[in-house]
Design an enzyme around this catalytic site. Structure first.
Site, short mmCIF file in Angstrom:
data_model
loop_
_atom_site.label_atom_id
_atom_site.label_comp_id
_atom_site.label_asym_id
_atom_site.label_seq_id
_atom_site.Cartn_x
_atom_site.Cartn_y
_atom_site.Cartn_z
N GLU B 200 -13.82 0.59 15.96
CA GLU B 200 -14.29 0.94 14.62
C GLU B 200 -15.24 -0.12 14.09
O GLU B 200 -15.31 -1.24 14.60
CB GLU B 200 -13.11 1.17 13.67
CG GLU B 200 -12.21 -0.02 13.47
CD GLU B 200 -11.00 0.30 12.58
OE1 GLU B 200 -10.46 1.42 12.66
OE2 GLU B 200 -10.61 -0.58 11.82
N HIS B 208 -7.74 -6.95 1.67
CA HIS B 208 -6.61 -6.13 2.12
C HIS B 208 -5.83 -5.70 0.87
O HIS B 208 -5.20 -6.53 0.23
CB HIS B 208 -5.74 -6.96 3.07
CG HIS B 208 -4.50 -6.26 3.53
ND1 HIS B 208 -4.15 -6.13 4.84
CD2 HIS B 208 -3.52 -5.64 2.83
CE1 HIS B 208 -3.01 -5.47 4.93
NE2 HIS B 208 -2.60 -5.17 3.72
N ARG B 293 7.97 1.71 6.20
CA ARG B 293 9.19 0.93 5.94
C ARG B 293 9.00 0.15 4.65
O ARG B 293 7.94 0.19 4.05
CB ARG B 293 9.40 -0.06 7.08
CG ARG B 293 8.12 -0.87 7.34
CD ARG B 293 8.34 -2.05 8.23
NE ARG B 293 7.09 -2.65 8.65
CZ ARG B 293 6.37 -3.49 7.94
NH1 ARG B 293 6.77 -3.85 6.73
NH2 ARG B 293 5.24 -4.01 8.39
N ARG B 339 5.12 -16.78 0.21
CA ARG B 339 6.09 -16.81 1.32
C ARG B 339 6.26 -18.26 1.75
O ARG B 339 5.29 -18.92 2.12
CB ARG B 339 5.56 -16.01 2.51
CG ARG B 339 5.33 -14.57 2.19
CD ARG B 339 5.10 -13.80 3.49
NE ARG B 339 4.62 -12.45 3.21
CZ ARG B 339 4.54 -11.49 4.12
NH1 ARG B 339 4.90 -11.75 5.37
NH2 ARG B 339 4.09 -10.30 3.80
#
Lengths: 151, 452
Positions: B200, B208, B293, B339
């Site tokens: 692609e 994002h 999920r 995180r």
């Protein structure tokens, strides 16, 4: 248990026709076994946990233990999660077993998975009941390994 | 509603799920490897079952032991958490066959979306924008070359079954195309068990942005707004996420949400899912992939919408209706998540295992810490290095950044190396503070900055 009680147990085994005696208290275990060659009794297992007196007493007791090189033990643990099932006829207490022999099955997702032992010896304890659920690593059998077997 | 749920996971996410269950008066079963016997999720659950030795394939990926654990404890449903078995269609199928409710989408939907190429096709057919790319798998070098000449370089070669940023190769020009194609196929075959690849267009300086959706079994689908996840390490793993996304106009925001709902409807999706998009510098967006999920960064959505995503997952799996409409869902204020990983930024972010000797966690108004660590906890070397998620909320982004900086300055973890210092550098970076982030942010603004 205190030291006197333990001493009287050792004496009892020594002076009897018993080959060994195993005591269970909660999840702790004490086995007193007579050395077939010398006739003296030896204590194995989680002695410290069973004694009220604690560490110093245990130290004395370990000295009583007969030559450890003649007897070794092996625990057979559950390799799967599932339902423990005895064979028919079952491998029971005192059964002679040989390397490669199936001892029991563990039923998991409707499949009976065989549990195979990898030593020669004798079953001295069975820790689970028929149809009992077991988790991975749970002790199923204690085996007294034949002295000729390399573990 | 379920009476007992088994959580087929570990670490902070298992703790997160157990907490939701407890508040719903649902009994919990933790499963653990021998390395995790003293783990927090085992302590907090009502029951626990050891399912194998430390290697994931022998425990957290061992389907028969996990299903058997559910059987012997009488659990009715399995929550797969994040990673491990959460996106394995055959696990969802095995659960169904054994009469256990899998808390997630059906095996059929997972199967279709697990193949990235067929996922693209499905999205294109549903009218969701996709990055211009090859239709289906690349059969041979000729076809690849034809596509490359039509689209122009740079291009990406992607493994059909890849994920988590793995299995992607960047091709700069025609000369290196055949070699890169070869390498991509070999890599895909060894890492994902299938040599299938597709190509692609490479979207330059993309952001994002992902949209959270919830869908019940009765055909109701809503989105819970978007999350900005552009701050990623060099392995494309997210480090810091926020909600809502920065620099989106209300129109772009509502187009993204509509596209996500359209995507979920197109595949008959049920339960919580996330549609990931690439947003280019013009604000145009393209479908990237769907996560079928819960996600690590779900907390920032919870903080701004007030909706507990794990409880919603459980309610949906139990067959309940969503019970609210799209217009009732509003994003309020701004949330940021950092995180905190056991890794060493000074040494290429290599994971750092060991015993945590001391922990000081931040707190105060608008602060949430999701973690499984405690003083004396031994970080095993076998799993994901995520130690904790620090999540803050405030009325606006500026306030949230200040609050996160305050939290990280309070936080102390001794015994293992962590990325707390690295996170502080991100938060104090001028580009980050202006919201000028794209997926190469760490490389361009943090690491290059260190080198110069």
């Amino acid at each position: 248990m205190n030291l006197d009680e333990l001493q009287s147990l050792v004496d009892m085994v020594q002076n009897s026709q018993l080959r060994e005696i195993t005591l269970k208290q909660g999840d702790r275990r004490l086995t007193i076994r007579r050395d077939p060659l010398q006739g003296t009794a030896a204590a194995f297992g989680d002695v410290e946990g069973l004694m009220d007196g604690g560490a110093p007493v245990a130290g004395d007791l370990m000295a009583v233990a007969s030559p450890p090189d003649t007897v070794s033990y092996h625990d057979v643990t559950a390799p799967y999660v599932g339902i423990f099932c005895h064979l028919r006829p079952m491998v029971g207490m005192g059964s002679r077993i040989t390397n490669g022999q199936t001892l029991c099955t563990i039923q998991s997702m409707d499949i009976h998975n065989e549990v195979v032992v990898d030593v020669d010896g004798q079953v001295i304890d069975i820790h689970v009941d028929d149809n009992q659920p077991v988790e991975f690593g749970q002790i199923l059998y204690s085996i007294e390994v034949d002295s000729s077997t390399d573990v | 509603m379920f009476e007992k749920i088994l959580i087929a996971n570990r670490g902070e996410i298992a703790v997160r799920i157990i907490r939701a269950c407890r508040e719903m008066r649902i009994r919990t079963v933790a499963v653990h490897s021998t390395a995790d016997a003293d783990s927090m999720h085992v302590r907090l659950a009502d029951e626990s079952v050891c399912i194998g030795s430390p290697a994931p394939k022998d425990s957290y990926l061992h389907m028969p032991n996990i299903i058997s654990a559910a059987r012997i404890t009488g659990a009715e449903a399995i929550h797969p958490g994040i990673g491990f078995l959460s996106e394995r269609a055959n696990f969802a199928e095995a659960c169904e066959m054994c009469g256990l409710k899998f808390i997630g989408p059906s095996a059929t939907v997972m199967d279709r979306m697990n193949n990235k190429s067929s996922a693209r096709e499905t999205m294109r057919a549903a009218g969701v924008p996709v990055v211009p790319g090859t239709e289906g798998m690349i059969a041979d070098d000729q076809e690849a070359l034809k596509f490359a000449r039509k689209t122009g370089f740079p291009l990406l070669i992607k493994a059909a079954h890849g994920g988590g940023g793995r299995g992607i190769r960047l091709v700069q020009n025609e000369d290196e195309l055949p070699r890169q194609l070869d390498m991509a196929r070999n890599e895909a075959a060894s890492a994902f068990g299938s040599a299938e690849v597709y190509m692609e267009r490479f979207v330059e300086e993309p952001r994002h942005v992902e949209v959270q959706v919830l869908a019940d079994e009765h055909g109701h689908v809503v989105h819970l707004g978007e999350r900005e996840c552009s701050v990623q390490n060099l392995r494309h793993q997210k480090l810091l996420e926020e909600a809502p996304a920065v620099q989106l106009t209300p129109q772009q925001r509502s187009r993204l949400g509509d596209a996500a709902v359209k995507a979920a409807r197109a595949i008959g999706y049920v339960n919580a899912g996330t549609i990931e998009f690439l947003v280019d510098s013009h604000g145009d967006f393209y479908f990237m992939e769907m996560n079928k999920r819960l996600q690590v960064e779900h907390c920032v959505t919870e903080m701004v919408t007030g909706i507990d995503l794990v409880k919603e997952q459980i309610r949906i799996a139990a067959g309940e209706r969503l019970g609210y409409a799209q217009k009732e869902i509003r994003a309020n204020g701004h949330a940021i998540e950092c995180r905190i990983n056991a890794e060493d930024p000074a040494r290429g972010f290599i994971p750092s295992a060991g015993c945590i000797t001391r922990v000081v966690l931040p707190g105060g108004y608008g602060v949430r810490v999701d973690t499984h660590i405690y003083a004396g906890y031994e970080v095993p070397p076998f799993y994901d290095p995520l130690l904790a998620k620090v999540i803050v909320w405030d009325k606006d982004r500026q306030g949230a950044i200040l609050r996160m900086q305050r939290c990280l300055s309070e936080m102390e973890i001794d015994g293992v190396k962590t990325n707390i210092g690295f996170q502080k550098r991100i938060l104090s970076n001028a580009f980050y503070r202006r919201g000028e982030v794209s997926t190469d942010f760490i490389q361009r603004r943090i690491i290059s900055d260190t080198k110069s």
